[in-house]
Design an enzyme around this catalytic site. Structure first.
Site, PDB file in Angstrom:
ATOM      1  N   ASP A 163     -31.079 -37.913  -3.954  1.00  0.00           N
ATOM      2  CA  ASP A 163     -31.878 -38.277  -5.017  1.00  0.00           C
ATOM      3  C   ASP A 163     -31.200 -37.984  -6.657  1.00  0.00           C
ATOM      4  OD1 ASP A 163     -33.798 -39.566  -3.443  1.00  0.00           O
ATOM      5  OD2 ASP A 163     -35.293 -37.785  -3.672  1.00  0.00           O
ATOM      6  N   ALA A 166     -23.115 -28.148   4.601  1.00  0.00           N
ATOM      7  CA  ALA A 166     -24.244 -28.785   5.461  1.00  0.00           C
ATOM      8  C   ALA A 166     -25.445 -29.133   4.996  1.00  0.00           C
ATOM      9  CB  ALA A 166     -25.004 -27.107   6.089  1.00  0.00           C
ATOM     10  N   ASN A 222     -18.437 -32.365  -1.649  1.00  0.00           N
ATOM     11  CA  ASN A 222     -18.769 -32.220  -0.329  1.00  0.00           C
ATOM     12  C   ASN A 222     -19.804 -31.209  -0.273  1.00  0.00           C
ATOM     13  OD1 ASN A 222     -18.438 -31.064   2.350  1.00  0.00           O
ATOM     14  ND2 ASN A 222     -16.428 -30.620   2.213  1.00  0.00           N
ATOM     15  N   GLU A 231     -17.954 -38.822  -1.437  1.00  0.00           N
ATOM     16  CA  GLU A 231     -18.558 -37.848  -0.659  1.00  0.00           C
ATOM     17  C   GLU A 231     -17.180 -37.309   0.401  1.00  0.00           C
ATOM     18  OE1 GLU A 231     -20.728 -39.534   2.592  1.00  0.00           O
ATOM     19  OE2 GLU A 231     -21.174 -37.601   3.236  1.00  0.00           O
ATOM     20  N   ARG A 237     -12.456 -17.883   8.235  1.00  0.00           N
ATOM     21  CA  ARG A 237     -12.775 -18.059   9.610  1.00  0.00           C
ATOM     22  C   ARG A 237     -12.840 -19.672   9.839  1.00  0.00           C
ATOM     23  NH1 ARG A 237     -17.774 -17.380  11.633  1.00  0.00           N
ATOM     24  NH2 ARG A 237     -16.640 -17.369  13.657  1.00  0.00           N
ATOM     25  N   ARG A 269     -18.165 -34.399  15.600  1.00  0.00           N
ATOM     26  CA  ARG A 269     -18.609 -33.240  15.985  1.00  0.00           C
ATOM     27  C   ARG A 269     -19.981 -33.343  16.419  1.00  0.00           C
ATOM     28  NH1 ARG A 269     -17.045 -29.395  11.065  1.00  0.00           N
ATOM     29  NH2 ARG A 269     -17.673 -27.766  12.590  1.00  0.00           N
ATOM     30  N   HIS A 313     -15.409 -34.891   3.309  1.00  0.00           N
ATOM     31  CA  HIS A 313     -15.367 -33.892   4.429  1.00  0.00           C
ATOM     32  C   HIS A 313     -14.074 -33.538   4.898  1.00  0.00           C
ATOM     33  CE1 HIS A 313     -19.835 -34.075   4.212  1.00  0.00           C
ATOM     34  NE2 HIS A 313     -19.703 -35.494   4.167  1.00  0.00           N
ATOM     35  N   ILE A 314     -13.694 -32.399   4.864  1.00  0.00           N
ATOM     36  CA  ILE A 314     -12.488 -31.961   5.575  1.00  0.00           C
ATOM     37  C   ILE A 314     -12.187 -32.388   7.018  1.00  0.00           C
ATOM     38  CG2 ILE A 314     -11.165 -29.994   5.903  1.00  0.00           C
ATOM     39  CD1 ILE A 314     -12.494 -28.525   3.730  1.00  0.00           C
ATOM     40  N   SER A 315     -13.285 -31.822   7.696  1.00  0.00           N
ATOM     41  CA  SER A 315     -13.289 -32.494   9.146  1.00  0.00           C
ATOM     42  C   SER A 315     -14.172 -33.948   9.111  1.00  0.00           C
ATOM     43  CB  SER A 315     -14.193 -31.459   9.928  1.00  0.00           C
ATOM     44  OG  SER A 315     -15.591 -31.481   9.495  1.00  0.00           O
ATOM     45  N   TYR A 368     -11.085 -25.908   9.995  1.00  0.00           N
ATOM     46  CA  TYR A 368     -11.021 -26.338   8.307  1.00  0.00           C
ATOM     47  C   TYR A 368      -9.605 -25.957   7.853  1.00  0.00           C
ATOM     48  CZ  TYR A 368     -16.043 -26.614   8.995  1.00  0.00           C
ATOM     49  OH  TYR A 368     -17.416 -26.810   9.463  1.00  0.00           O
ATOM     50  N   PRO A 414     -22.425 -25.038   0.714  1.00  0.00           N
ATOM     51  CA  PRO A 414     -22.339 -23.776   1.180  1.00  0.00           C
ATOM     52  C   PRO A 414     -21.330 -23.540   2.235  1.00  0.00           C
ATOM     53  CG  PRO A 414     -24.132 -25.270   1.990  1.00  0.00           C
ATOM     54  CD  PRO A 414     -23.723 -25.827   0.841  1.00  0.00           C
ATOM     55  N   ASN A 415     -20.833 -22.382   1.982  1.00  0.00           N
ATOM     56  CA  ASN A 415     -19.745 -21.614   2.894  1.00  0.00           C
ATOM     57  C   ASN A 415     -18.329 -22.219   2.563  1.00  0.00           C
ATOM     58  OD1 ASN A 415     -21.524 -20.063   4.527  1.00  0.00           O
ATOM     59  ND2 ASN A 415     -22.515 -21.804   5.140  1.00  0.00           N
ATOM     60  N   HIS A 465     -26.271 -33.014   5.713  1.00  0.00           N
ATOM     61  CA  HIS A 465     -27.121 -33.569   6.953  1.00  0.00           C
ATOM     62  C   HIS A 465     -28.487 -33.146   6.818  1.00  0.00           C
ATOM     63  CE1 HIS A 465     -23.036 -33.326   8.304  1.00  0.00           C
ATOM     64  NE2 HIS A 465     -22.733 -32.013   8.222  1.00  0.00           N
ATOM     65  N   ARG A 489     -24.588 -33.297  12.872  1.00  0.00           N
ATOM     66  CA  ARG A 489     -23.491 -33.673  11.756  1.00  0.00           C
ATOM     67  C   ARG A 489     -23.204 -35.031  11.528  1.00  0.00           C
ATOM     68  NH1 ARG A 489     -21.363 -28.696  10.493  1.00  0.00           N
ATOM     69  NH2 ARG A 489     -21.056 -27.188  12.361  1.00  0.00           N
TER      70      ARG A 489
HETATM   71  O1  CA2 Z   1     -16.065 -31.056   7.230  1.00  0.00           O
HETATM   72  C1  CA2 Z   1     -16.487 -30.758   6.161  1.00  0.00           C
HETATM   73  O2  CA2 Z   1     -15.962 -30.726   4.938  1.00  0.00           O
HETATM   74  C2  CA2 Z   1     -17.788 -30.125   6.162  1.00  0.00           C
HETATM   75  O3  CA2 Z   1     -18.582 -30.908   5.145  1.00  0.00           O
HETATM   76  C3  CA2 Z   1     -17.889 -28.895   6.153  1.00  0.00           C
HETATM   77  C4  CA2 Z   1     -19.174 -28.063   6.235  1.00  0.00           C
HETATM   78  C5  CA2 Z   1     -20.010 -28.712   7.708  1.00  0.00           C
HETATM   79  O4  CA2 Z   1     -21.289 -28.058   7.518  1.00  0.00           O
HETATM   80  C6  CA2 Z   1     -20.102 -30.107   7.558  1.00  0.00           C
HETATM   81  O5  CA2 Z   1     -20.485 -30.466   8.643  1.00  0.00           O
HETATM   82  C7  CA2 Z   1     -18.602 -30.629   7.584  1.00  0.00           C
HETATM   83  C8  CA2 Z   1     -18.862 -26.690   6.677  1.00  0.00           C
HETATM   84  C9  CA2 Z   1     -18.458 -25.670   5.396  1.00  0.00           C
HETATM   85  C10 CA2 Z   1     -17.614 -24.606   5.580  1.00  0.00           C
HETATM   86  O6  CA2 Z   1     -18.001 -23.807   6.643  1.00  0.00           O
HETATM   87  C11 CA2 Z   1     -17.119 -22.891   6.995  1.00  0.00           C
HETATM   88  C12 CA2 Z   1     -17.360 -22.211   8.073  1.00  0.00           C
HETATM   89  C13 CA2 Z   1     -16.874 -21.047   8.573  1.00  0.00           C
HETATM   90  C14 CA2 Z   1     -15.489 -20.708   7.895  1.00  0.00           C
HETATM   91  C15 CA2 Z   1     -15.125 -21.398   6.864  1.00  0.00           C
HETATM   92  C16 CA2 Z   1     -15.946 -22.465   6.464  1.00  0.00           C
END
Ligand code: CA2
Length: 145
Positions: free
Chosen positions: A87, A77, A74, A98, A17, A107, A100-102, A22, A9-10, A80, A111
């Site tokens: 599964d 969210a 990846n 797995e 943003r 954090r 993760h960008i960050s 990211y 997601p996202n 977590h 997370r």
């Molecule tokens: O660091 C990562 O790759 C994460 O998987 C990114 C997730 C976050 O929930 C994980 O804790 C770490 C978030 C996905 C992207 O979310 C955005 C939020 C705002 C703007 C752009 C992307």
């Protein structure tokens, strides 16, 4: 060799943003970057992004029917929260990395947990988009040995 890259997601909002966390690259930039590396490595690569947990589970299962050799995931969210994704990866038994960008461990506390990690051969975190390329190389290397 066939690799599936799954983003949760996202991830379609990358570059739109929170560039301080990211980066400025978009999801399309990420896809193009991985595709270029896959071409260099002679690897077939497919992509899937969804904001829905069940769709992500469906795609992990589909990878088994499609005889995919490796998964880069990846779960965003859902990393977590999702026992269902853990599964699914365990069920298909496909080598999975797995990414993760960050670095979620540096954090917020919520997370720090990764359910899926237990089913993955490696976790790459905090290396930005480059982490996906590292995952690709790792899976390729593993398939050769
Ligand atoms: O660091 C990562 O790759 C994460 O998987 C990114 C997730 C976050 O929930 C994980 O804790 C770490 C978030 C996905 C992207 O979310 C955005 C939020 C705002 C703007 C752009 C992307």
């Amino acid at each position: 060799m066939k690799i599936l890259v799954i983003n949760g997601p996202n991830m379609n909002m990358l570059g739109v943003r929170q560039p301080e966390i990211y980066g400025k690259a978009t999801y399309d930039d990420l896809v193009a970057m991985i595709r270029a590396e896959a071409d260099r490595q002679g690897v077939e690569v497919d992509f899937f992004q969804s904001n829905h947990e069940g769709s992500l589970v469906d795609m992990v299962q589909q990878a088994w029917f499609d005889r995919v050799d490796g998964i880069i995931i990846n779960p965003a969210a859902y990393t977590h929260t999702s026992v269902a994704l853990l599964d699914a990866v365990k069920a298909v038994g496909i080598p999975t990395v797995e990414v993760h960008i960050s670095d979620p461990d540096s954090r917020e506390e919520f997370r720090h947990v990764s359910y899926i990690r237990a089913a993955c051969i490696a976790t790459i975190r905090g290396h930005g988009l480059e982490g996906y390329l590292e995952a690709l190389r790792l899976l390729k290397e593993r398939a050769r040995t």
